[in-house]
Enzyme design. Structure first.
Site, PDB file in Angstrom:
ATOM      1  N   SER A  98      33.567  46.256  27.088  1.00  0.00           N
ATOM      2  CA  SER A  98      33.660  45.420  28.275  1.00  0.00           C
ATOM      3  C   SER A  98      32.297  45.277  28.911  1.00  0.00           C
ATOM      4  O   SER A  98      31.454  46.153  28.835  1.00  0.00           O
ATOM      5  CB  SER A  98      34.635  46.033  29.274  1.00  0.00           C
ATOM      6  OG  SER A  98      35.947  45.962  28.758  1.00  0.00           O
ATOM      7  N   HIS A 116      38.219  46.552  17.490  1.00  0.00           N
ATOM      8  CA  HIS A 116      38.431  47.492  18.597  1.00  0.00           C
ATOM      9  C   HIS A 116      39.911  47.455  18.998  1.00  0.00           C
ATOM     10  O   HIS A 116      40.546  46.411  18.985  1.00  0.00           O
ATOM     11  CB  HIS A 116      37.538  47.126  19.786  1.00  0.00           C
ATOM     12  CG  HIS A 116      37.827  47.962  20.988  1.00  0.00           C
ATOM     13  ND1 HIS A 116      37.808  49.333  20.940  1.00  0.00           N
ATOM     14  CD2 HIS A 116      38.173  47.630  22.255  1.00  0.00           C
ATOM     15  CE1 HIS A 116      38.123  49.812  22.145  1.00  0.00           C
ATOM     16  NE2 HIS A 116      38.354  48.798  22.954  1.00  0.00           N
ATOM     17  N   GLU A 119      31.441  56.527  27.243  1.00  0.00           N
ATOM     18  CA  GLU A 119      31.461  56.233  28.676  1.00  0.00           C
ATOM     19  C   GLU A 119      31.942  57.467  29.432  1.00  0.00           C
ATOM     20  O   GLU A 119      32.187  57.407  30.627  1.00  0.00           O
ATOM     21  CB  GLU A 119      32.291  54.984  28.991  1.00  0.00           C
ATOM     22  CG  GLU A 119      33.738  55.085  28.602  1.00  0.00           C
ATOM     23  CD  GLU A 119      34.640  54.699  29.766  1.00  0.00           C
ATOM     24  OE1 GLU A 119      34.532  53.583  30.243  1.00  0.00           O
ATOM     25  OE2 GLU A 119      35.426  55.557  30.178  1.00  0.00           O
ATOM     26  N   CYS A 161      33.425  50.447  25.671  1.00  0.00           N
ATOM     27  CA  CYS A 161      33.937  50.920  24.375  1.00  0.00           C
ATOM     28  C   CYS A 161      33.023  50.581  23.206  1.00  0.00           C
ATOM     29  O   CYS A 161      33.351  50.867  22.058  1.00  0.00           O
ATOM     30  CB  CYS A 161      35.322  50.332  24.118  1.00  0.00           C
ATOM     31  SG  CYS A 161      36.514  50.761  25.384  1.00  0.00           S
ATOM     32  N   LYS A 200      48.462  45.662  20.216  1.00  0.00           N
ATOM     33  CA  LYS A 200      48.659  44.231  19.939  1.00  0.00           C
ATOM     34  C   LYS A 200      47.371  43.456  19.666  1.00  0.00           C
ATOM     35  O   LYS A 200      47.343  42.589  18.798  1.00  0.00           O
ATOM     36  CB  LYS A 200      49.377  43.576  21.129  1.00  0.00           C
ATOM     37  CG  LYS A 200      50.879  43.725  21.046  1.00  0.00           C
ATOM     38  CD  LYS A 200      51.601  42.600  21.746  1.00  0.00           C
ATOM     39  CE  LYS A 200      53.064  42.597  21.305  1.00  0.00           C
ATOM     40  NZ  LYS A 200      53.937  42.001  22.319  1.00  0.00           N
ATOM     41  N   ARG A 237      44.566  40.377  33.454  1.00  0.00           N
ATOM     42  CA  ARG A 237      44.645  39.432  32.331  1.00  0.00           C
ATOM     43  C   ARG A 237      43.280  38.888  31.930  1.00  0.00           C
ATOM     44  O   ARG A 237      43.104  38.416  30.804  1.00  0.00           O
ATOM     45  CB  ARG A 237      45.575  38.263  32.682  1.00  0.00           C
ATOM     46  CG  ARG A 237      47.023  38.678  32.688  1.00  0.00           C
ATOM     47  CD  ARG A 237      47.952  37.488  32.809  1.00  0.00           C
ATOM     48  NE  ARG A 237      49.318  37.948  32.656  1.00  0.00           N
ATOM     49  CZ  ARG A 237      49.923  38.099  31.489  1.00  0.00           C
ATOM     50  NH1 ARG A 237      49.282  37.817  30.375  1.00  0.00           N
ATOM     51  NH2 ARG A 237      51.168  38.533  31.429  1.00  0.00           N
TER      52      ARG A 237
END
Ligand SMILES: [Zn+2]
Lengths: 348, 131
Positions: free
Chosen positions: A296, A234, A80, A112, A239, A199
């Site tokens: 995304s 990915h 990107e 990504c 986390k 979020r």
């Protein structure tokens, strides 16, 4: 059987620590480090971009594949952060390798996921018998807006894979894709930094698609989480890969080898492909590897690989990914980082 | 600054270190020429320069030409490649206190400069320490 015949990685030597970014913006470094499970990230030098890193990763892949670059029939760069708005990255890469003029070239974009898209297509062309070898690279030098949460993670790196039919180091047993139209992260034309849905980037975006792709490919092959030696998801932060792995029934030890993000940051199109190179570096014949990317917008590509004994002959022919990550580091202060990333306004 | 056409003509050398070797006297020419400056032969074979070598000498550029101002200070050196050819180039990814004559270096593909904010991007070889 078709699969990976050579692979290579590239990571710039510059790093910046989370503390160094946090102190500029008055942010609480310990809570970022804990919340995102990030310690530092890679930063490209001013003379490095998606093209230069793609060339270096691909040269390592050619060395490991031990092939004549003129036999590469497809050259794909997924990113990107292609340096030109109009003019392909792939032509420079192909020319630098000596793969011109008989090659199909395209630049891929899908946030990504662009790296695994190129892998998907290159493998498909090899399977169809259209080309002998296909090269696919995932590379990025992504930027987060100054002070934005993304600034702590947006990093630089590249991973390259050459697909072929003979002498594979990892057989591609299955591919699977899962995607929907989901506006979780975007950048409009002429905008310098991306926007994201906060979020909203979690459950309906990353988790839904990564889990959809992982479950889909396991359903199609009848495989279960314990069947895999390594799994790479990915890595937008530290986390998410562990959280999604737990929800799918994987153990931490299956994820750890390909989990580079705590010291590397999110290399976007290079993220899960670099994790795959780190797993190949230590794998042995018979090992099964699950790779699930995420881009995304939104979608995931999934691959199942089975490592062959050929891996022992090739892994030492080029730098290993964790060596690139852990050795020869050069730490930047924020001012130097801001100059490197052209975040400073100057007189014309 | 090179025009796009001049940059394009030099791609085989800038990207792939393509050189030629005189079939008569064996001298390696980079960039290639029509006539060997050593023996006047016109008979050559294609070759590529070695991708590793060592620093013969170097200097630190502090006041560079305008298109390199953002990079200053930076190191430029003459390298002796493992095939004996001497080649000038920038040495990057090396702190100045670690830079010394005899340092082992290797080629990396880098952006050499940008033609302003809207011109072409020029890529080519630079040298980095060979760890
Ligand atoms: Zn001669």
């Amino acid at each position: 059987m078709e699969g990976i015949v050579g692979y290579g990685a590239y990571i710039p030597r510059n790093r910046i620590k989370v503390e160094e970014i946090a102190k500029v913006w008055g942010a609480d470094a310990p809570s970022y480090k804990k919340g995102l499970m990030l310690e530092e990230k890679s930063v490209p030098s001013p003379d490095q971009d998606t093209i230069t890193m793609s060339v270096e990763a691909s040269k390592s892949a050619v060395k490991r594949a031990h092939i004549d670059p003129r036999e590469i029939g497809a050259v794909y760069v997924g990113s990107e952060s292609h340096p030109y708005a109009v003019k392909p990255s792939g032509t420079v890469l192909a020319e630098a390798l000596g793969a011109t003029p008989e090659a199909h070239t395209a630049d891929f974009e899908f946030a990504c996921k662009a790296g695994t898209e190129g892998m998907f297509v290159a493998l498909g062309l090899v399977k169809a018998g259209e080309i002998k070898y296909g090269l696919a690279v995932g590379a990025d030098t992504s930027q987060g807006a100054p002070g934005d949460a993304l600034e702590y993670s947006a990093a630089a790196g590249a991973a390259a894979f050459i697909f072929g039919r003979d002498n594979v180091v990892a057989k591609a047993l299955k591919t699977y894709s899962y995607m929907t139209d989901t506006p979780d992260f975007w950048r409009r034309e002429y905008q310098y930094y991306p926007q994201h849905g906060g979020r909203f980037t979690g459950d309906p975006a990353y988790f839904k698609h990564v889990m959809g792709a992982a479950r889909g490919i396991m359903d199609k092959t009848g495989m279960k989480p314990p069947d895999f030696d390594f799994v790479i998801f990915h890595q937008p932060n530290g986390k998410f890969p562990f959280r999604v792995g737990k929800r799918l029934g994987f153990e931490e030890k299956q994820i750890e080898q390909g989990w580079l993000v705590n010291k590397l940051g999110n290399t976007y199109s290079g993220s899960s492909p670099l994790g795959l190179t780190a797993c190949l570096d230590v794998s042995k014949a018979g090992d099964k590897i699950l790779l699930v990317s995420y881009g995304s917008g939104a979608g995931s590509d999934a691959f199942i690989f089975e490592v062959t004994k050929k891996i022992d002959e090739v892994r030492d022919l080029a730098p290993k990914t964790r060596e690139l990550l852990d050795e020869n580091k050069h730490y930047l202060e924020y001012g130097e980082y801001a100059k490197f990333r052209q975040k400073i306004k100057k007189a014309n | 600054m090179p025009t796009p056409s001049r940059y394009w003509r030099e791609i085989p050398q800038r990207y792939r270190l393509e050189a030629q070797k005189c079939k008569n006297c064996g001298v390696v020419l980079f960039p290639p020429r029509l006539i060997c400056p050593e023996c006047k032969s016109r008979d050559f074979e294609d070759t590529k320069l070695a991708e590793k070598g060592k620093v013969l000498t170097y200097t630190i550029i502090r006041v560079p030409p305008h298109q390199f101002v953002d990079q200053a200070p930076f190191a430029v050196g003459i390298m002796e490649l493992d095939d004996g050819v001497k080649l000038t180039g920038q040495i990057v990814d090396c702190d100045f206190e670690d830079l010394k004559i005899g340092l082992r270096v290797k080629i990396e593909f880098r952006k050499i400069f940008e033609e302003g904010g809207s011109g072409i991007l020029c890529y080519g070889y630079k040298f980095v320490p060979d760890m």
